[in-house]
Enzyme design. Structure first.
Site, PDB file in Angstrom:
ATOM      1  N   TYR A 143      40.542  54.898  29.130  1.00 56.07           N
ATOM      2  CA  TYR A 143      39.479  54.115  29.773  1.00 56.07           C
ATOM      3  C   TYR A 143      38.192  54.931  29.932  1.00 56.07           C
ATOM      4  CZ  TYR A 143      43.530  51.301  31.394  1.00 56.07           C
ATOM      5  OH  TYR A 143      44.685  50.567  31.493  1.00 56.07           O
ATOM      6  N   HIS A 193      51.101  55.773  27.430  1.00 53.82           N
ATOM      7  CA  HIS A 193      50.347  54.510  27.358  1.00 53.82           C
ATOM      8  C   HIS A 193      50.971  53.462  26.428  1.00 53.82           C
ATOM      9  CE1 HIS A 193      46.001  53.060  28.227  1.00 53.82           C
ATOM     10  NE2 HIS A 193      46.786  52.022  28.065  1.00 53.82           N
TER      11      HIS A 193
END
Ligand code: A2P
Length: 284
Positions: free
Chosen positions: A53, A111
């Site tokens: 992010y 992730h």
């Protein structure tokens, strides 16, 4: 603080607040620090981010600006797929810790799973990444470890070899994209499932069923969605840049959806919001 009272216990006894604040697309160039500080003022004590992010430093800054002590906030980050393998996972972790400027992290996740599409030896790649996660956990610098976007067939080989079992699996989950079987599978094995994009980026709020249930319960469609996620046993991670909606999304502990209404939401057709099946994700 309402949200803090409703926490979930991970298998190692660590408590995680039952609703988290998602920060995907809050990048460092916008106002991520301000928004995170605002979310904490609104009552969130669980902030979810990821190296991908690009906002870990801003999340840390937001926590500092909020005036709430770091220890009171549960912070999650994730290792991106460019950093698979034992060494690279460690490297990614060190970069994450540097970006945050924290001594420790609450939860660290893989992730995405390595999958057949990208690796013939995907089981091995996941096992090596996980070996680093276990060591990071044993080092005491993270309080819990887990995975994200793993389906049961990705988790099975990992569980066979793991010395420390994953405590969390963060999956895409919302009305219209309800991976109920995967969530159940995790719950049965003591893996706490979390729900990313629980409002379908807003798209899950517009169906007739949501409008009807909103009337029935006197709650907004977003609150119905979040409550439905909670009742399925997942930790929702809703995102809002708006302080009023941030608070609204936490006011979900004063009503219960009936079994019949849960089933109505379960039966909603698959939505159009782009969901990424983990086995299809092409790494580049
Ligand atoms: P906004 O930031 O303007 O509130 P998701 O969590 O599934 O990614 O969804 C995030 C999207 O849903 C954002 O566009 C956000 O817009 C919107 N949203 C979040 N909470 C609410 C709410 N309570 N009512 C309506 N829209 C919401």
């Amino acid at each position: 603080m309402e949200n803090r009272k409703k926490s979930v216990m991970l298998r190692n006894g660590v408590e995680i607040p039952g609703i988290g604040y998602g920060t995907w697309l809050l990048d460092d160039k916008t106002t991520a620090a301000d928004v995170v500080a605002e979310a904490i003022r609104a009552g969130y004590r669980h902030i979810d981010t990821a190296a991908y992010y690009g906002n870990e430093a801003s999340v840390a800054e937001g926590i500092r600006r909020s005036g709430v002590r770091r220890e009171e906030i549960f912070v999650t980050s994730k290792v991106w797929y460019t950093h698979r393998s034992y060494e690279k996972t460690w490297e990614a972790f060190e970069m994450t810790m540097k970006a945050f400027g924290f001594d420790s992290l609450d939860l660290y996740l893989v992730h995405w799973p390595a999958v057949q599409k990208n690796y013939d030896n995907w089981k091995e790649v996941n096992a090596e990444t996980w070996r680093a996660m276990e060591e990071i956990y044993r080092s005491g610098r993270v309080r819990a470890i887990g995975v994200s976007n793993f389906l049961p067939h990705h988790l099975e080989p990992l569980l066979e070899r793991a010395k420390v079992l994953p405590m969390v699996n963060q999956i895409e989950f919302r009305p219209g994209y309800s991976q109920i079987e995967c969530a159940k599978w995790c719950l049965e094995r003591g893996i706490v499932p979390e729900a990313w994009r629980p409002l379908g980026a807003g798209a899950a709020l517009n169906s007739e069923v949501m409008a009807e249930l909103s009337q029935t319960y006197g709650k907004s469609p977003a609150q119905i969605c979040i409550r439905w996620v909670l009742q399925h046993g997942l930790i929702p991670l809703p995102k809002s840049a708006n302080p009023v909606r941030m608070r609204e999304n936490l006011q979900v502990y004063d009503f219960t959806l009936s079994a019949e209404d849960m089933a109505k939401i379960d039966a909603l057709p698959r939505d159009e919001v782009s969901a990424i099946p983990p086995d299809e994700l092409v790494e580049n």
